[in-house]
Design a protein around this motif. Structure first.
Motif, short mmCIF file in Angstrom:
data_model
loop_
_atom_site.label_atom_id
_atom_site.label_comp_id
_atom_site.label_asym_id
_atom_site.label_seq_id
_atom_site.Cartn_x
_atom_site.Cartn_y
_atom_site.Cartn_z
N GLU A 154 1.14 -11.86 -19.60
CA GLU A 154 0.30 -12.62 -18.66
C GLU A 154 -0.02 -13.49 -19.41
OE1 GLU A 154 -3.53 -11.36 -16.38
OE2 GLU A 154 -2.16 -9.25 -17.35
N GLN A 201 0.54 -10.36 -13.51
CA GLN A 201 -0.01 -9.15 -12.61
C GLN A 201 0.45 -7.90 -12.31
OE1 GLN A 201 -1.77 -13.06 -10.53
NE2 GLN A 201 -3.56 -13.28 -12.84
N LEU A 202 1.43 -8.06 -11.85
CA LEU A 202 1.67 -7.16 -10.75
C LEU A 202 1.86 -6.25 -11.61
CD1 LEU A 202 3.13 -8.94 -7.35
CD2 LEU A 202 1.01 -7.65 -7.67
N LYS A 246 1.27 -5.27 -14.67
CA LYS A 246 0.02 -4.92 -15.12
C LYS A 246 -0.65 -3.88 -13.84
CE LYS A 246 -4.04 -5.82 -18.18
NZ LYS A 246 -4.84 -6.90 -18.16
N ASN A 247 -1.14 -3.97 -12.57
CA ASN A 247 -1.45 -3.37 -11.48
C ASN A 247 -0.63 -3.58 -10.28
OD1 ASN A 247 -3.83 -2.36 -9.98
ND2 ASN A 247 -5.21 -4.04 -10.23
N SER A 258 -1.29 -2.25 -7.29
CA SER A 258 -1.84 -3.05 -6.83
C SER A 258 -2.73 -4.09 -5.85
CB SER A 258 -3.18 -1.26 -6.05
OG SER A 258 -3.80 -1.16 -7.33
N ASP A 259 -3.05 -4.42 -7.13
CA ASP A 259 -3.42 -6.27 -7.36
C ASP A 259 -3.27 -6.68 -5.84
OD1 ASP A 259 -4.85 -9.07 -7.37
OD2 ASP A 259 -4.22 -8.33 -9.72
N ALA A 280 -2.66 -10.85 -6.46
CA ALA A 280 -1.93 -11.03 -6.96
C ALA A 280 -0.25 -11.32 -5.82
CB ALA A 280 -1.20 -10.29 -8.65
#
Length: 79
Positions: free
Chosen positions: A1, A33-34, A36-37, A39-40, A43
């Protein structure tokens, strides 16, 4: 990222090649970013906007970027 974010900050926005690559770079940033998370929502929304814009373009480069992003999303994020 961090690398994708740094690319957005470092690469010159006036360079024609960079302008052409920007949707792909931003798409990969959203995918990172997705990863990493998952549910972002922001993103995911950015990724969907980018892929929709690329879908609307008919040039070969846009279609290649779209294909790369769709595959990367499927592999790293799912869906």
């Amino acid at each position: 990222e961090n690398e994708f974010q740094s690319a957005q900050e470092v690469l010159p926005k006036t360079d024609e090649a960079e302008k052409e690559m920007e949707p792909c770079n931003l798409g990969y940033l959203a995918i990172a970013q997705l990863c990493k998370n998952g549910s972002d929502a922001a993103a995911l929304q950015r990724l969907e906007k980018i892929t929709a814009e690329l879908s609307g373009r008919k040039d070969e480069e846009a279609q290649e970027f779209l294909s790369q992003l769709v595959r990367a999303r499927r592999i790293f994020v799912g869906g």
